[in-house]
Motif scaffolding. Structure first.
Motif, PDB file in Angstrom:
ATOM      1  N   ALA A  37       0.831  -1.211   0.000  1.00 53.60           N
ATOM      2  CA  ALA A  37       0.000   0.000   0.000  1.00 53.60           C
ATOM      3  C   ALA A  37       0.862   1.256   0.000  1.00 53.60           C
ATOM      4  N   LEU A  38       1.894   1.280   0.830  1.00 51.14           N
ATOM      5  CA  LEU A  38       2.751   2.464   0.897  1.00 51.14           C
ATOM      6  C   LEU A  38       3.518   2.679  -0.403  1.00 51.14           C
ATOM      7  N   ALA A  39       3.909   1.588  -1.062  1.00 47.27           N
ATOM      8  CA  ALA A  39       4.688   1.698  -2.300  1.00 47.27           C
ATOM      9  C   ALA A  39       3.822   2.018  -3.518  1.00 47.27           C
ATOM     10  N   ALA A  40       2.639   1.410  -3.592  1.00 46.46           N
ATOM     11  CA  ALA A  40       1.867   1.523  -4.827  1.00 46.46           C
ATOM     12  C   ALA A  40       0.377   1.772  -4.616  1.00 46.46           C
ATOM     13  N   GLY A  41      -0.041   2.022  -3.379  1.00 52.64           N
ATOM     14  CA  GLY A  41      -1.459   2.226  -3.095  1.00 52.64           C
ATOM     15  C   GLY A  41      -1.955   3.575  -3.585  1.00 52.64           C
TER      16      GLY A  41
END
Length: 156
Positions: A37-41
């Motif tokens: 989530a933090l990388a690609a959310g």
């Protein structure tokens, strides 16, 4: 070799294979999904009234999150990670047909801290542990399965 040493060795190998370090109290599925989530959310915002009921913000404040989203017909699921506090995780299950929403605030290890339900446009209502249990278990099953899909298989 003692059982304790074997168990620790197995756990160390598992961490290496999964490629994620497990922090104290954090289960692999929550770690994998949080990282994803933090990388690609998608950037999103939890509404102020829900943020307050969950205890994540004061009156009138919303919470910025990064969000993973899945949809199957009129059922929408989101896994939300607070941008400011990465350990604040909120899972939503939305039934667009009935306009009913249940939000689950997770604590360390994916433990249920609080659950609320509401109809679109209405005030959230906190659920008791027994009211939330079946839905919470279904969401953990769904999202932990999704996390397993995200973990690369070891090369043979």
């Amino acid at each position: 070799m003692s059982a304790g040493i074997m168990l620790r060795s197995f756990a160390a190998v598992l961490v290496c294979v999964l490629g994620v370090g497990q922090t104290r109290g954090e289960t692999p599925w929550t770690a994998v999904l949080t990282q994803q989530a933090l990388a690609a959310g998608y950037p999103a915002t939890l509404p102020p009234n829900l943020s307050m009921v969950l205890g994540l913000a004061t009156q009138g404040k919303s919470v910025q999150v990064k969000q993973l989203v899945t949809r199957a017909e009129q059922k929408v699921r989101t896994f939300n990670v607070s941008v400011a506090h990465h350990r604040d995780l909120v899972i939503f299950f939305v039934d667009e047909g009935t306009q009913a929403t249940v939000a689950y605030l997770l604590g360390p290890g994916g433990r249920l801290r609080k659950a609320v339900s509401y109809q679109i446009g209405a005030q959230p209502r906190e659920l008791s542990a027994s009211e939330a249990h079946a839905g919470y278990v279904a969401e953990v099953r769904y999202w932990s399965g999704r996390a397993q899909e995200l973990v690369p298989s070891p090369a043979h």
